[in-house]
Design an enzyme around this catalytic site. Sequence first.
Site, mmCIF file in Angstrom:
data_model
loop_
_atom_site.group_PDB
_atom_site.id
_atom_site.type_symbol
_atom_site.label_atom_id
_atom_site.label_comp_id
_atom_site.label_asym_id
_atom_site.label_seq_id
_atom_site.Cartn_x
_atom_site.Cartn_y
_atom_site.Cartn_z
ATOM 1 N N ASP A 197 14.737 -0.328 0.573
ATOM 2 C CA ASP A 197 15.366 -0.447 1.878
ATOM 3 C C ASP A 197 16.409 -1.562 1.811
ATOM 4 O O ASP A 197 17.488 -1.364 1.269
ATOM 5 C CB ASP A 197 14.244 -0.737 2.886
ATOM 6 C CG ASP A 197 14.664 -0.645 4.326
ATOM 7 O OD1 ASP A 197 15.564 -1.390 4.733
ATOM 8 O OD2 ASP A 197 14.071 0.153 5.068
ATOM 9 N N LYS A 232 0.811 -1.182 0.000
ATOM 10 C CA LYS A 232 0.000 0.000 0.000
ATOM 11 C C LYS A 232 0.859 1.253 0.000
ATOM 12 O O LYS A 232 0.390 2.337 -0.313
ATOM 13 C CB LYS A 232 -0.901 0.024 1.232
ATOM 14 C CG LYS A 232 -1.854 -1.139 1.332
ATOM 15 C CD LYS A 232 -2.644 -1.088 2.630
ATOM 16 C CE LYS A 232 -3.468 -2.366 2.747
ATOM 17 N NZ LYS A 232 -3.983 -2.528 4.105
ATOM 18 N N PHE A 283 13.253 5.745 10.829
ATOM 19 C CA PHE A 283 11.931 5.177 10.582
ATOM 20 C C PHE A 283 10.980 6.311 10.223
ATOM 21 O O PHE A 283 10.696 7.176 11.034
ATOM 22 C CB PHE A 283 11.413 4.403 11.790
ATOM 23 C CG PHE A 283 10.254 3.537 11.431
ATOM 24 C CD1 PHE A 283 8.961 3.990 11.576
ATOM 25 C CD2 PHE A 283 10.463 2.280 10.892
ATOM 26 C CE1 PHE A 283 7.886 3.198 11.204
ATOM 27 C CE2 PHE A 283 9.395 1.478 10.531
ATOM 28 C CZ PHE A 283 8.106 1.939 10.681
ATOM 29 N N ASP A 340 3.695 3.797 6.241
ATOM 30 C CA ASP A 340 2.972 3.606 7.487
ATOM 31 C C ASP A 340 3.825 2.970 8.572
ATOM 32 O O ASP A 340 4.922 2.483 8.326
ATOM 33 C CB ASP A 340 1.776 2.684 7.242
ATOM 34 C CG ASP A 340 2.189 1.224 7.092
ATOM 35 O OD1 ASP A 340 1.663 0.385 7.843
ATOM 36 O OD2 ASP A 340 3.029 0.906 6.227
ATOM 37 N N LYS A 344 17.057 4.125 0.703
ATOM 38 C CA LYS A 344 17.750 4.063 1.990
ATOM 39 C C LYS A 344 18.932 3.108 1.857
ATOM 40 O O LYS A 344 18.896 1.966 2.313
ATOM 41 C CB LYS A 344 16.766 3.579 3.060
ATOM 42 C CG LYS A 344 17.189 3.884 4.475
ATOM 43 C CD LYS A 344 16.259 3.266 5.502
ATOM 44 C CE LYS A 344 14.994 4.010 5.716
ATOM 45 N NZ LYS A 344 14.230 3.498 6.903
#
Length: 185
Positions: free
Chosen positions: A108, A48, A157, A164, A136
């Site tokens: 990531d 999402k 974070f 989210d 990242k």
Amino acid sequence: MNKTMNSDIERIMLTEEEIAAEVKKAAAWLDERYRDCAEPPIAISVLKGSVVFFCDLLRAMDTPVQMDFMTVSSYGHTSESSGIPKIVMDLAAPVAGRDVLLVEDIVDSGHSLKKMKDLLGGRGAKSFTVVTLLDKPARRQVDIKADYSCFEIENEFIVGYGLDYAQRYRNLPYIGVLKHSVYEK
């Protein structure tokens, strides 16, 4: 007690305006990349997290695209990637012989991106282009990167603009660093 999402944010990393400017640049880059394509590319949002970026990016493009969606998860309700991506929802459209544009929220560890690239390549995609909102590199465990990254960020974070923590904060219009106290409970 009804507290706002903003009170859980340590600081704003990227403002709405900074994001909008980079989305326009990414759209222009993609328009140039797909300028001579005979058939519209299939643009895939990795749900999402990328859906907000995906919609803004495609609206900023002049190139016609076919839209599709898939869900890949390696986080669940934690702040750390499991390193084992799982296809939760697969594509509806076939990709064989098609130019594929994969739109990611964040690259990531690289595990999810590698899995998707291998999966779609194995299905006969003609070309594979990855655009990510955030990169990242400090967390990378797999030698892979996006073709276009809007922002390179530090290992913090972050939430907002589709990203989210435990299905919250996606609707923040900016990207913010989440307070440690929120996810270390």
